[in-house]
Design an enzyme around this catalytic site. Structure first.
Site: not given
Ligand code: NAD
Ligand code: TYD
Length: 347
Positions: A157, A153, A129
């Site tokens: 996105k 960031y 969001d």
């Molecule tokens: P995180 O940072 O915990 O995990 C990200 C994962 O992506 C890690 O395992 C990392 O090794 C992998 N990664 C990073 N760069 C990479 C690359 N170049 N190639 C392959 N793998 C790679 O993130 P998260 O909190 O699990 O978020 C996951 C997704 O959800 C993201 O796209 C984020 O934008 C989205 N999101 C997160 C939240 C939140 O609150 N955490 C909310 C909404 C959306």
């Protein structure tokens, strides 16, 4: 079905795989992850030897590696979680965010288009969001709210969301998008507010609250997010975007106060002494005031609703961190510690 999950060793991806791999033996799940500082293969120990699960180390910013990944596994569905995900890191060093979040998403779209042609497959893009920017004291983000990202960031996105939609309009690539509010729950890397506060409180370290602690986030338990994604994958309309959120708007300082109360209850420590650790620190530059999601489209069209309230979800989360001390010890080593010292050491 062959499902490619990117970033499945991170917080949300690992929860997604732990939930769905045992539930769907008829599908094969390939987890492609670069294993950055945020990844932890220990989070996937329960499914590592499942016959319908494979892990492969891939950097999605490497176009040739992504092409080879698609050639080898021929996925019919991609669920794209991989990203650099922490706002403070994007302020300290934005380059990796552009590389992974924008170029990485672009590489996946190109490979998907190459192997699927027009009209086949499904690319599910997991987004945030934060692309909508900041709300004032009132109002909610809907799927038609104008994009207005504040941090590197959220800008990265936003760019990736635009690319995904462009591939649908231009190349007829079947895509779906979900934009979700802040997640919390087991397996979250302790640079984000809730696990950072839990771990610092357990160590008797300061609890650094940015600014006045009045910024508002709309918290959703991670399993509710994973179920929502799976609902959209299975029943959402191609080309559509669905906002996901739990109607749990809480000021940061109230999150920290509640955490102190739950930690006191679950550890027997004094709530007052835990609260005494709260330290107000310099605000984050460009700090969005308030996020709040209108998830009525998802509720109305697909019947999804969260199962956890903030109270039940937070209790589960604290209990999980208390019961998984070896996971916690693992993430305290290496890159994590260095980052915490460099960026969080003097507050
Ligand atoms: P995180 O940072 O915990 O995990 C990200 C994962 O992506 C890690 O395992 C990392 O090794 C992998 N990664 C990073 N760069 C990479 C690359 N170049 N190639 C392959 N793998 C790679 O993130 P998260 O909190 O699990 O978020 C996951 C997704 O959800 C993201 O796209 C984020 O934008 C989205 N999101 C997160 C939240 C939140 O609150 N955490 C909310 C909404 C959306
Ligand atoms: P965060 O978990 O980094 O998620 P996001 O920035 O993506 O919303 O931060 C959640 C909120 O908590 C945000 O308003 C910033 C604030 N915050 C603190 O007050 N102290 C901290 O140490 C951190 C990491 C975040």
């Amino acid at each position: 079905m062959k499902i490619l999950v990117t970033g499945g060793a991170g917080f949300i991806g690992a929860n997604f795989l732990n939930l769905l791999v045992p539930r769907h033996p008829e599908h094969t799940f390939v987890n492609a992850d670069k294993l950055t500082y945020a990844a932890n293969l220990a989070s996937l120990a329960g499914i590592a030897s499942a016959p319908n699960y494979r892990f492969t180390r891939v950097d999605i910013a490497d176009a040739a590696a992504v092409d080879a990944l698609f050639d080898e596994h021929q996925p019919e569905l991609v669920v794209h979680f991989a990203a650099e995900s922490h706002v403070d890191r994007s302020i300290a060093g934005p380059r990796e965010f552009v590389r992974t979040n924008i170029e990485g998403t672009f590489n996946l779209l190109e490979s998907a288009r190459r192997i699927w042609g027009s009209g086949n497959g499904l690319f599910h893009h997991v987004s945030t969001d934060e692309v909508y920017g900041s709300l004032g004291d009132t109002g909610l983000f809907t799927e038609t709210t104008r994009y207005d990202p504040s941090s590197p960031y959220s800008a990265s996105k936003a760019a990736s969301d635009h690319l995904v939609r462009a591939y649908h309009r231009t190349f007829k690539l079947p895509v779906k998008l979900t934009n979700c509010s802040n997640n919390y729950g087991p397996l979250q890397f302790p640079e984000k507010l809730i696990p950072l506060m839990i771990m610092n409180a357990l160590d008797g370290k300061p609890l650094p609250v940015y600014g006045q602690g009045t910024n508002v986030r709309d918290w959703l338990y991670v399993i509710d997010h994973c179920e929502a994604i799976w609902t959209v994958v299975n029943r959402g309309a191609v080309g559509e975007t669905y906002n996901i959120g739990g109607n749990n708007e809480v000021k940061n300082i109230d999150v920290v106060h509640t955490l102190c109360a739950v930690l006191a209850e679950q550890t027997g420590r004094s709530e007052e002494s835990l609260r005494g650790l709260i330290t107000y620190v310099k605000d984050r530059p460009g700090h969005d005031l308030r996020y709040a999601i209108d998830a009525s489209k998802l509720r109305r069209e697909l019947g999804w609703g969260p199962t956890e309230t903030f109270d039940t979800g937070l209790r589960k989360t604290v209990r999980w961190y208390l019961e998984h001390q070896s996971w916690v010890a693992d993430v305290r080593t290496g890159e994590y510690r260095k980052w915490i010292e460099q960026n969080y050491g003097n507050r």
